[in-house]
Design a protein around this motif. Structure first.
Motif, PDB file in Angstrom:
ATOM      1  N   SER A  72      45.654  50.412  51.334  1.00 31.28           N
ATOM      2  CA  SER A  72      45.272  49.688  50.042  1.00 31.28           C
ATOM      3  C   SER A  72      46.015  47.986  49.872  1.00 31.28           C
ATOM      4  O   SER A  72      45.654  46.835  49.722  1.00 31.28           O
ATOM      5  CB  SER A  72      45.132  50.236  48.804  1.00 31.28           C
ATOM      6  OG  SER A  72      46.902  50.552  48.161  1.00 31.28           O
ATOM      7  N   SER A 198      41.995  41.332  47.758  1.00 37.11           N
ATOM      8  CA  SER A 198      41.334  42.114  46.332  1.00 37.11           C
ATOM      9  C   SER A 198      42.758  42.259  46.028  1.00 37.11           C
ATOM     10  O   SER A 198      44.210  42.566  46.063  1.00 37.11           O
ATOM     11  CB  SER A 198      40.866  43.495  46.658  1.00 37.11           C
ATOM     12  OG  SER A 198      40.629  44.105  45.417  1.00 37.11           O
ATOM     13  N   GLN A 209      45.599  53.518  44.786  1.00 32.79           N
ATOM     14  CA  GLN A 209      44.429  52.382  45.426  1.00 32.79           C
ATOM     15  C   GLN A 209      43.821  53.187  45.828  1.00 32.79           C
ATOM     16  O   GLN A 209      42.753  53.231  47.217  1.00 32.79           O
ATOM     17  CB  GLN A 209      44.433  51.540  45.095  1.00 32.79           C
ATOM     18  CG  GLN A 209      43.435  50.309  45.475  1.00 32.79           C
ATOM     19  CD  GLN A 209      42.269  49.750  44.740  1.00 32.79           C
ATOM     20  OE1 GLN A 209      42.463  50.492  43.255  1.00 32.79           O
ATOM     21  NE2 GLN A 209      41.501  49.257  44.657  1.00 32.79           N
ATOM     22  N   THR A 210      45.163  53.667  47.504  1.00 33.62           N
ATOM     23  CA  THR A 210      44.086  53.704  48.110  1.00 33.62           C
ATOM     24  C   THR A 210      43.185  55.093  48.244  1.00 33.62           C
ATOM     25  O   THR A 210      42.729  55.710  49.598  1.00 33.62           O
ATOM     26  CB  THR A 210      45.868  54.436  49.320  1.00 33.62           C
ATOM     27  OG1 THR A 210      46.713  52.959  49.563  1.00 33.62           O
ATOM     28  CG2 THR A 210      45.594  54.830  50.934  1.00 33.62           C
ATOM     29  N   ARG A 212      41.318  55.994  46.299  1.00 31.99           N
ATOM     30  CA  ARG A 212      41.145  56.149  45.900  1.00 31.99           C
ATOM     31  C   ARG A 212      39.726  55.865  46.644  1.00 31.99           C
ATOM     32  O   ARG A 212      38.927  56.202  46.579  1.00 31.99           O
ATOM     33  CB  ARG A 212      40.575  55.023  44.203  1.00 31.99           C
ATOM     34  CG  ARG A 212      39.417  54.943  43.738  1.00 31.99           C
ATOM     35  CD  ARG A 212      39.518  54.165  41.673  1.00 31.99           C
ATOM     36  NE  ARG A 212      39.712  53.021  42.612  1.00 31.99           N
ATOM     37  CZ  ARG A 212      38.893  52.125  42.841  1.00 31.99           C
ATOM     38  NH1 ARG A 212      37.653  52.482  43.036  1.00 31.99           N
ATOM     39  NH2 ARG A 212      38.957  50.691  43.096  1.00 31.99           N
ATOM     40  N   VAL A 213      40.450  54.440  46.912  1.00 34.39           N
ATOM     41  CA  VAL A 213      39.039  54.162  47.715  1.00 34.39           C
ATOM     42  C   VAL A 213      38.867  54.749  48.922  1.00 34.39           C
ATOM     43  O   VAL A 213      37.792  54.874  49.507  1.00 34.39           O
ATOM     44  CB  VAL A 213      39.747  52.397  48.353  1.00 34.39           C
ATOM     45  CG1 VAL A 213      38.878  51.950  49.656  1.00 34.39           C
ATOM     46  CG2 VAL A 213      39.992  51.339  47.107  1.00 34.39           C
ATOM     47  N   ASN A 214      39.640  55.098  50.185  1.00 37.70           N
ATOM     48  CA  ASN A 214      39.634  56.481  51.154  1.00 37.70           C
ATOM     49  C   ASN A 214      37.676  57.071  50.272  1.00 37.70           C
ATOM     50  O   ASN A 214      37.108  57.383  51.241  1.00 37.70           O
ATOM     51  CB  ASN A 214      41.030  57.175  51.254  1.00 37.70           C
ATOM     52  CG  ASN A 214      41.335  56.070  52.800  1.00 37.70           C
ATOM     53  OD1 ASN A 214      40.296  55.303  52.719  1.00 37.70           O
ATOM     54  ND2 ASN A 214      42.538  56.906  52.621  1.00 37.70           N
ATOM     55  N   ARG A 216      36.037  56.770  48.172  1.00 38.84           N
ATOM     56  CA  ARG A 216      34.960  56.184  47.562  1.00 38.84           C
ATOM     57  C   ARG A 216      34.001  55.691  49.593  1.00 38.84           C
ATOM     58  O   ARG A 216      33.116  55.410  48.989  1.00 38.84           O
ATOM     59  CB  ARG A 216      35.029  54.383  47.171  1.00 38.84           C
ATOM     60  CG  ARG A 216      34.186  54.123  47.129  1.00 38.84           C
ATOM     61  CD  ARG A 216      34.603  52.699  46.831  1.00 38.84           C
ATOM     62  NE  ARG A 216      34.053  51.322  47.111  1.00 38.84           N
ATOM     63  CZ  ARG A 216      33.590  50.211  46.646  1.00 38.84           C
ATOM     64  NH1 ARG A 216      35.142  50.010  46.382  1.00 38.84           N
ATOM     65  NH2 ARG A 216      33.266  48.970  46.270  1.00 38.84           N
ATOM     66  N   LEU A 217      34.592  55.309  50.414  1.00 35.13           N
ATOM     67  CA  LEU A 217      34.328  55.257  51.658  1.00 35.13           C
ATOM     68  C   LEU A 217      33.922  56.548  52.137  1.00 35.13           C
ATOM     69  O   LEU A 217      33.016  56.494  53.376  1.00 35.13           O
ATOM     70  CB  LEU A 217      35.719  54.792  52.532  1.00 35.13           C
ATOM     71  CG  LEU A 217      35.715  53.233  52.092  1.00 35.13           C
ATOM     72  CD1 LEU A 217      37.447  52.851  52.849  1.00 35.13           C
ATOM     73  CD2 LEU A 217      35.133  52.283  52.745  1.00 35.13           C
ATOM     74  N   VAL A 337      37.317  45.844  50.309  1.00 33.04           N
ATOM     75  CA  VAL A 337      38.079  46.974  50.838  1.00 33.04           C
ATOM     76  C   VAL A 337      37.772  46.612  52.255  1.00 33.04           C
ATOM     77  O   VAL A 337      37.935  47.769  52.843  1.00 33.04           O
ATOM     78  CB  VAL A 337      37.539  47.950  50.183  1.00 33.04           C
ATOM     79  CG1 VAL A 337      38.386  48.194  48.183  1.00 33.04           C
ATOM     80  CG2 VAL A 337      35.858  47.886  50.068  1.00 33.04           C
ATOM     81  N   GLN A 340      41.004  48.227  54.692  1.00 36.42           N
ATOM     82  CA  GLN A 340      41.441  49.720  53.950  1.00 36.42           C
ATOM     83  C   GLN A 340      40.372  50.136  54.642  1.00 36.42           C
ATOM     84  O   GLN A 340      40.760  51.176  55.484  1.00 36.42           O
ATOM     85  CB  GLN A 340      41.101  49.859  52.504  1.00 36.42           C
ATOM     86  CG  GLN A 340      41.361  51.779  52.900  1.00 36.42           C
ATOM     87  CD  GLN A 340      41.857  52.111  51.173  1.00 36.42           C
ATOM     88  OE1 GLN A 340      42.227  50.805  49.415  1.00 36.42           O
ATOM     89  NE2 GLN A 340      42.162  53.153  50.692  1.00 36.42           N
TER      90      GLN A 340
END
Length: 409
Positions: A72, A198, A209-210, A212-214, A216-217, A337, A340
């Protein structure tokens, strides 16, 4: 999507891309020399081939940890500052390895710890490309980066070997530090300051954050499919390449085959990136992914040195299949994002290749190198066909016809 592809002239006319391109070439060549010098330095101190090999691989292993926990940062911090920080970290690391008199465990530990941030620095660079090169120019830029990576690795290893013989590992590490400093100056003077993509997620730390976004992706079906299509076929070819040295019974003969593999990759990326129009490039993704595995099947017949080199060159030309996925990947991931997302793509590639090499290595112990290479190639073909739904280009949504207003009424 326009049928006309970008040209090298258009890409290199962009000043920011020339800076990114030049600094990337310095990075790849410098890293090749750094890891070779570290391996020689460790072997000189210990006489252990195993520790020497571990030192050579130490630069790649941290991609897993960095890719899972820190990516992130590629979106939360300004990209130019991140890339410059990466070059400075690399320079300091090389100087400490050369002149600090560290024991072997500390040298390997230093490379592992500083390498955790490598995927973050690389993600910042890749995510900047679509901003610098919009449209199809981005795909050609990525193609040039792939060609540069193959050429710089081969050149770095070849020149690095001669350079090591002339100045020793300490001198080679110092020269690599110098290359990193040159790249840092190039980035500082050649790139404008851009804000972070961001600002982050409020009080969330980089690790939270990393993760969570991983998640999500990976939960996005379209993004997940493109990631798997990028990771799995390359993991199979990495497993095949890992068996080349035992198959030919020595590093010298294997070096020719691996060099031909790098040449095949460069030729494939250059040809498809430059001469295939965007729509054709995307249609070629599936057949090229199949090509990536198909020639390795012939190793079941035990080809000699010349045949093995030719087969490896033809197979790795298929790596150009990834060019047909690039535009779709940019379109699929949220812009905030993007750093990331590209970091996750890169970390998965590195991890998948390491896993592929390890698994095929185990198979090689049981069945022999030739059959193991053939199995890796067969798995590559099966994986490509299983991912055909992703590798085939997406059909454009039908355009609804709207009645034109009748101004005569």
């Amino acid at each position: 999507m326009s049928e006309r592809g970008a040209t090298f002239g258009e890409v290199f006319a962009v000043r920011e891309f020339k800076v990114l391109f030049g600094s990337f070439a310095l990075l790849v060549a410098g890293d090749s020399v750094k890891m070779l010098a570290l391996s020689v330095l460790v072997y000189a101190q210990t006489g252990s081939p195993g520790l020497s090999a571990a030192a050579y691989m130490a630069g790649w292993l941290p991609y897993i940890a960095g890719g899972v926990f820190l990516l992130s940062l590629a979106d939360r911090l300004p990209p130019r500052a991140l890339m410059i920080a990466g070059e400075l970290v690399r320079a300091v690391t090389c100087l400490l390895l050369a002149y600090a008199g560290l024991p072997v465990w500390a040298m390997i530990g230093l490379v592992l710890v500083t390498g955790v941030f490598s995927p973050v620095f690389g993600a910042a660079r890749t995510a900047l490309l679509p901003d610098v090169l919009p449209g199809d120019a981005f795909v050609l830029g990525r193609s040039l980066m792939g060609v540069t990576s193959a050429a710089a690795q081969v050149t770095g290893l070849a020149v690095g070997g001669a350079f090591l013989a002339a100045v020793g590992p300490d001198g080679a590490l110092a020269a690599t530090a110098g290359l990193s400093l040159v790249a840092a100056v190039l980035l500082r003077r050649g790139l404008p300051r851009r804000p972070a993509r961001s600002a982050g997620a409020g009080s969330r730390g980089a690790v939270g954050q990393t993760l969570r976004v991983n998640g999500r992706l990976l939960a996005d079906r379209r993004v997940r499919g493109l990631l798997l299509a990028s990771w799995l076929p390359t993991a199979c070819v990495a497993g095949a390449e890992a068996m080349v040295v035992p198959y030919l019974g020595g590093q010298g003969r294997a070096g020719l085959v691996l060099a031909m593999a790098a040449v095949g990759m460069a030729v494939g990326e250059f040809t498809v990136g430059r001469f295939a129009p965007p729509a054709l490039r995307e249609r070629l993704s599936l057949p090229l992914a199949v090509l990536l595995g198909l020639p390795w099947l012939a190793f079941a017949a035990g080809p000699g040195l010349a045949g093995a080199a030719a087969l490896a060159g033809v197979a790795t030309a298929g790596l150009a299949y990834q060019l047909g996925l690039q535009r779709r990947f940019v379109d699929a991931v949220p812009e905030e994002v993007r750093g990331q997302a590209f970091g996750l793509l890169s970390a998965g590639l590195m991890s998948g290749q390491a896993a592929g090499a390890a698994l095929v290595g185990v198979l090689g112990e049981l069945a022999g190198p030739g059959p193991a290479i053939a199995v890796a190639g067969g798995l590559g073909v099966v994986v490509a066909l299983a991912l055909a739904g992703v590798l085939r280009p997406e059909r454009p949504a039908p355009v609804k016809e709207e009645a034109l207003p009748n101004h005569g009424e």
